[in-house]
Design an enzyme around this catalytic site. Sequence first.
Site, mmCIF file in Angstrom:
data_model
loop_
_atom_site.group_PDB
_atom_site.id
_atom_site.type_symbol
_atom_site.label_atom_id
_atom_site.label_comp_id
_atom_site.label_asym_id
_atom_site.label_seq_id
_atom_site.Cartn_x
_atom_site.Cartn_y
_atom_site.Cartn_z
ATOM 1 N N LYS A 1 -14.685 -42.284 8.988
ATOM 2 C CA LYS A 1 -14.709 -40.990 8.310
ATOM 3 C C LYS A 1 -15.479 -40.013 9.186
ATOM 4 O O LYS A 1 -16.388 -40.398 9.938
ATOM 5 C CB LYS A 1 -15.426 -41.086 6.951
ATOM 6 C CG LYS A 1 -14.911 -40.098 5.926
ATOM 7 C CD LYS A 1 -13.574 -40.531 5.366
ATOM 8 C CE LYS A 1 -13.125 -39.631 4.238
ATOM 9 N NZ LYS A 1 -11.884 -40.107 3.608
ATOM 10 N N GLY B 1 -11.033 -32.440 -11.972
ATOM 11 C CA GLY B 1 -10.787 -32.106 -10.575
ATOM 12 C C GLY B 1 -9.316 -31.807 -10.374
ATOM 13 O O GLY B 1 -8.468 -32.699 -10.489
ATOM 14 N N GLY C 1 -7.596 -30.326 -7.645
ATOM 15 C CA GLY C 1 -7.123 -30.013 -6.305
ATOM 16 C C GLY C 1 -5.667 -30.418 -6.188
ATOM 17 O O GLY C 1 -4.955 -30.559 -7.187
ATOM 18 N N HIS C 2 -5.210 -30.646 -4.957
ATOM 19 C CA HIS C 2 -3.806 -31.005 -4.758
ATOM 20 C C HIS C 2 -3.421 -32.249 -5.544
ATOM 21 O O HIS C 2 -2.380 -32.289 -6.202
ATOM 22 C CB HIS C 2 -3.528 -31.224 -3.278
ATOM 23 C CG HIS C 2 -3.550 -29.968 -2.473
ATOM 24 N ND1 HIS C 2 -3.607 -29.963 -1.098
ATOM 25 C CD2 HIS C 2 -3.531 -28.666 -2.834
ATOM 26 C CE1 HIS C 2 -3.620 -28.722 -0.656
ATOM 27 N NE2 HIS C 2 -3.587 -27.925 -1.698
ATOM 28 N N VAL C 3 -4.265 -33.279 -5.480
ATOM 29 C CA VAL C 3 -3.922 -34.552 -6.117
ATOM 30 C C VAL C 3 -4.052 -34.457 -7.632
ATOM 31 O O VAL C 3 -3.144 -34.840 -8.373
ATOM 32 C CB VAL C 3 -4.796 -35.681 -5.558
ATOM 33 C CG1 VAL C 3 -4.480 -36.998 -6.258
ATOM 34 C CG2 VAL C 3 -4.575 -35.825 -4.054
#
Length: 360
Positions: free
Chosen positions: A94, A198, A200-202
């Site tokens: 990462k 949450g 976001g995109h996902v």
Amino acid sequence: MTSASTLTVPPLTDESAATVFPFLDHEKVNISTGARSGLTIIVAVHSTKLGPALGGCRVWSYSGWGEALADALRLSRGMTSKNALAGLKLGGGKSVIVLEPGQQLTGELRRNAFLDLGDAVEALGGAYLTAEDVGTTAADMAVVSELTEHAVGLPADKGGLGDPGAYTARGVYSALRETLRRTHGSTDPKGRKITIVGLGHVGSALAERLAAEGAVLTLSDINEAKRELASGLGADWVAPADAHRVPADVFMPAGVGGMLSPQVIDELEVAAVVGPANNQLAQSDGAEQLAARGILYAPDYLVNAGGVLYLGAEGDTIDERIARIDAIGDTLSRVFDEAEARGITTVVAADNLVNELLGK
């Protein structure tokens, strides 16, 4: 161009270092100051036993580089588990670009930061492959690729596979169906009360799919503008601090890590937790606390592997990659079976499978 300064931490061998970094079991950690941006960039390579370490770059604000280092170490270790469970010939790593609280990465500073990341990745000679993560895009990976070939997830017009978010969501959906089968006897999300924190995109992709399939949704995000999505889907809206208190069948953490603190777990009114966020458990005994409360936990590093399966299954066709992603639920079923048969947590069961795959 090389970074202005670099510190490389080799594998731990002495007791004093282990006291300072008791969780550092990584092959290599590189901390550098970007020559162009002046930002701290951390690359953590946890394991290359199965192959090059694949893991995205996170752009985030931290109180200091020590906090950022701890995040990189946790995330990279999780990537080793994720890639192993996904059946990929890849290790775990990462990278983190460290921002100060309130700092924005825009314009020339943004481009310079990702050029600096390119330097840091290239310096590892292929041991680490970077990709998108929180705060980064396919366009950012294109900038990185100007200085290294060890970047994946480039835009399609640059010869890459693009944003993997939709495939991460697809894998989470597979895990959700298996979790529902275990807790409610049916994989069908219709009528099930599901809270997603949450968007976001996902998280947004999951919300849209589940709304279309008749799930009863409660949505939450720190960005108030996401209320519009909730309204359009006919979902309830709740503040992030209160989302875990909403009675539901499934709680889905889809934001930043550490959401499942001891207090949050104690206050959950759900049958299961399954979601795409990394490092959901704020403390190492979180899985035990969930199990003690009778809440089925799907380990995040298995659940959210769809993106790396899409990007990292080299040699597979798109259809073959999608088949792997849709099989995440099958792997999760194996973990659930092992946990139940041996009276252990699902995290221990998943870790045992990882160790088996790594030959430990």
